[in-house]
Write a protein that holds these residues in place. Structure first.
Motif, mmCIF file in Angstrom:
data_model
loop_
_atom_site.group_PDB
_atom_site.id
_atom_site.type_symbol
_atom_site.label_atom_id
_atom_site.label_comp_id
_atom_site.label_asym_id
_atom_site.label_seq_id
_atom_site.Cartn_x
_atom_site.Cartn_y
_atom_site.Cartn_z
ATOM 1 N N GLU A 229 -2.851 38.941 76.198
ATOM 2 C CA GLU A 229 -3.857 37.990 76.677
ATOM 3 C C GLU A 229 -5.268 38.482 76.363
ATOM 4 O O GLU A 229 -6.118 37.716 75.899
ATOM 5 N N ARG A 230 -5.484 39.771 76.603
ATOM 6 C CA ARG A 230 -6.800 40.333 76.321
ATOM 7 C C ARG A 230 -7.064 40.405 74.818
ATOM 8 O O ARG A 230 -8.171 40.111 74.351
ATOM 9 N N VAL A 231 -6.044 40.778 74.044
ATOM 10 C CA VAL A 231 -6.199 40.875 72.592
ATOM 11 C C VAL A 231 -6.561 39.524 71.991
ATOM 12 O O VAL A 231 -7.493 39.410 71.183
ATOM 13 N N THR A 232 -5.831 38.478 72.386
ATOM 14 C CA THR A 232 -6.082 37.149 71.817
ATOM 15 C C THR A 232 -7.435 36.606 72.250
ATOM 16 O O THR A 232 -8.132 35.950 71.470
ATOM 17 N N LYS A 247 -27.319 30.450 66.270
ATOM 18 C CA LYS A 247 -28.775 30.407 66.134
ATOM 19 C C LYS A 247 -29.285 28.985 65.932
ATOM 20 O O LYS A 247 -30.299 28.591 66.511
ATOM 21 N N VAL A 248 -28.580 28.223 65.101
ATOM 22 C CA VAL A 248 -29.040 26.858 64.820
ATOM 23 C C VAL A 248 -28.901 25.969 66.045
ATOM 24 O O VAL A 248 -29.803 25.189 66.385
ATOM 25 N N SER A 249 -27.781 26.074 66.745
ATOM 26 C CA SER A 249 -27.542 25.230 67.916
ATOM 27 C C SER A 249 -28.186 25.784 69.184
ATOM 28 O O SER A 249 -28.209 25.116 70.217
ATOM 29 N N GLN A 250 -28.702 27.038 69.099
ATOM 30 C CA GLN A 250 -29.333 27.704 70.244
ATOM 31 C C GLN A 250 -28.396 27.751 71.454
ATOM 32 O O GLN A 250 -28.796 27.540 72.589
ATOM 33 N N THR A 251 -27.143 28.044 71.158
ATOM 34 C CA THR A 251 -26.144 28.213 72.220
ATOM 35 C C THR A 251 -25.432 29.532 72.006
ATOM 36 O O THR A 251 -25.261 29.992 70.871
ATOM 37 N N LYS A 252 -25.018 30.134 73.103
ATOM 38 C CA LYS A 252 -24.308 31.404 73.041
ATOM 39 C C LYS A 252 -22.818 31.187 73.200
ATOM 40 O O LYS A 252 -22.386 30.401 74.032
ATOM 41 N N PHE A 253 -22.047 31.883 72.376
ATOM 42 C CA PHE A 253 -20.599 31.867 72.522
ATOM 43 C C PHE A 253 -20.219 32.870 73.607
ATOM 44 O O PHE A 253 -20.626 34.031 73.555
ATOM 45 N N LYS A 254 -19.459 32.433 74.569
ATOM 46 C CA LYS A 254 -19.065 33.302 75.672
ATOM 47 C C LYS A 254 -17.552 33.427 75.716
ATOM 48 O O LYS A 254 -16.818 32.518 75.344
ATOM 49 N N LYS A 255 -17.116 34.577 76.193
ATOM 50 C CA LYS A 255 -15.688 34.785 76.356
ATOM 51 C C LYS A 255 -15.185 33.943 77.515
ATOM 52 O O LYS A 255 -15.880 33.742 78.510
ATOM 53 N N LYS A 256 -13.944 33.476 77.380
ATOM 54 C CA LYS A 256 -13.378 32.634 78.426
ATOM 55 C C LYS A 256 -13.192 33.394 79.729
ATOM 56 O O LYS A 256 -13.292 32.844 80.801
ATOM 57 N N LYS A 257 -12.927 34.694 79.589
ATOM 58 C CA LYS A 257 -12.632 35.479 80.767
ATOM 59 C C LYS A 257 -13.160 36.885 80.570
ATOM 60 O O LYS A 257 -13.093 37.426 79.483
ATOM 61 N N THR A 258 -13.727 37.459 81.604
ATOM 62 C CA THR A 258 -14.264 38.801 81.526
ATOM 63 C C THR A 258 -13.279 39.779 82.135
ATOM 64 O O THR A 258 -12.910 39.657 83.297
ATOM 65 N N TYR A 259 -12.855 40.736 81.342
ATOM 66 C CA TYR A 259 -11.915 41.749 81.806
ATOM 67 C C TYR A 259 -12.683 43.003 82.177
ATOM 68 O O TYR A 259 -13.470 43.519 81.395
#
Length: 468
Positions: A229-232, A247-259
């Motif tokens: 689960e963590r690897v994927t 950068k273009v969309s000015q949005t940050k990609f975030k992880k679904k879950k923080t381990y």
């Protein structure tokens, strides 16, 4: 049982679909950012200017001394790099599994396809990409620079070999607890320090042989104890975290879950014994979330301090000054950002207590950075070495406290002036860079220690503007 050809066809179908999706996204970004006609004219203009400079500006002749300097020092530092490179992959294992095994590959393994084969396909794909990348880079450097082709090929081959042989150890280390990774990191750092102190060039070769032989032990247990689960989740994040799109969309990609690397610790489930333990826990949670940035900065400074030991003496002292400035600035930035994250943003602040508990965590990173400095002074021991070592530590502590006090004044929105102390910390940092010429400068450390002592005594009032 399905054949390898069938497994490969299924894997290729996933990779082709992912490539097509990314290609579509990048086309949309290019349509928003670039105008085709303008891009063609700009590319032609840049190409014309670059070609003109190389044909008429004699740039290659002007840069010849620079390339000669690089080639001379690169030849000396090859074996050093051989021993230092494993540290890079151990540090990466805190945040990266070594290969990207995404949710798509995992779901493919749930079907009648062997997960081991899919993993092997990913490794082969990684190897082909490495050969293409380093081969292209070698051809470009040989064509453009006057550096000898044998040196370029030997360095790029070293990087490619370590990228390959560290894939399996990094994959297994990623699954381990924090203290296991930290233990291996400390072991390799100590082995490098021993190599520096003894001036031995065989440590790197021994490390490489040990890593290769370790595959005999690791490979039979390659897929045991894997947190898929963590690897994927981490793999999906790295695959789809496209910097240009972000950068273009000015949005940050975030992880679904923080381990959390300490989420299963029994100690964390105990009740808070004192008020200090609450502050320590808040710092622990925050620093773990920013562990990637912290390890990158500390790793870069550490690598610089180890590498500079093989250059001139004045270069190493400049490196120590840079390390003091960069690390103290990192500490101040992390301290300030702490009060704009999660629950602390809406809680009342006891800044003195936050600073007091924060020092413990930052001292750990500072202690790690001082390991190569200790080894340097041991190798260059003389009557002034103890004084210079105390001087460097004192300047670091003084610069750290000045940056922290400035941050506290800004956070508390109180009036306060630290221009004199800021200027003094800058002067002291510069004195570190030139103290090799005048070792007597190190006696200033006595005054710094007394100043810090009296400031600590005057800080009992817990005033947010108080000076420590």
């Amino acid at each position: 049982m399905r054949t390898t050809k069938t497994d490969l066809r299924a894997y290729w179908l996933i990779r082709r679909g992912r490539f097509a999706k990314k290609k579509k996204v990048y086309k949309q970004v290019a349509a928003v950012v670039f105008d085709l006609t303008t891009a063609i004219y700009v590319a032609a203009l840049v190409g014309y200017i670059g070609l003109s400079l190389f044909l008429t500006g004699n740039i290659s002749e002007e840069l010849a001394p620079f390339f000669a300097f690089i080639e001379e020092n690169a030849s000396k530092g090859y074996l050093l790099l051989l021993s230092v490179l494993p540290i890079r992959y151990i540090v990466r294992s805190f945040q990266h599994p070594g290969i990207l095994f995404s949710t798509s590959e995992y779901q493919l393994g749930l079907l009648p396809f062997r997960r081991e084969k899919i993993w092997a396909f990913i490794v082969v794909e990684k190897l082909l990409k490495l050969l293409l990348l380093y081969g292209s880079l070698a051809a470009l450097m040989i064509l453009v620079t006057p550096i000898s082709s044998s040196l370029i090929i030997s360095y790029l081959t070293l990087f490619a070999v370590y990228d390959l042989v560290m894939t399996v150890p990094q994959w297994k280390l990623f699954q381990k607890r924090f203290w296991v990774k930290a233990g291996w990191l400390l072991l390799f750092i100590l082995s490098n320090l021993i190599a520096v102190i003894l001036e031995s060039e065989l440590i790197g070769l021994v490390q490489l042989v040990v890593i290769i032989l370790a595959h005999i032990v690791i490979l039979p247990h390659l897929f045991k104890g894997i947190n898929w689960e963590r690897v994927t989740e981490i793999s999906d994040y790295y695959i789809w975290n496209m910097l240009v799109v972000s950068k273009v969309s000015q949005t940050k990609f975030k992880k679904k879950k923080t381990y959390s690397i300490l989420q299963n610790s029994a100690r964390r489930k105990r009740s808070f014994a004192t008020k200090l333990s609450i502050y320590h826990r808040l710092w622990q949670l925050y620093l773990l979330k920013n562990l990637g940035v912290i390890t990158q900065v500390i790793g870069a400074i550490l690598l610089m301090l180890v590498a500079f030991q093989f250059f001139e003496e004045w270069i190493y002292y400049i490196g120590m000054a840079i390390g003091i400035h960069v690390y103290s600035a990192l500490c101040a930035n992390l301290f300030q950002n702490r009060f704009h994250a999660d629950v602390v943003e809406v809680l009342p602040w006891d800044l003195f207590m936050y600073k007091r508990t924060y020092f413990k965590w930052m001292a750990m990173g500072g202690g790690l950075l001082f390991l190569p400095i200790f080894s340097y002074f041991i190798r260059h021991w003389d009557v002034w070495a103890p004084f210079q070592l105390v001087f460097v530590i004192s300047v670091f502590l003084y610069t750290y406290h000045v940056n922290m006090d400035k941050t506290i004044i800004l956070l508390a929105k109180k009036s306060g002036f630290l221009q004199l102390r800021e200027g003094l910390s800058l002067v002291l940092t510069i004195l570190v860079a030139i103290s090799h010429m005048l070792p007597v400068i190190s006696l200033i450390a006595i005054g710094i220690v007394w100043a810090l002592y009296f400031q600590l005594r005057n800080n009992n009032g817990n005033d947010p503007r108080s000076v420590v």
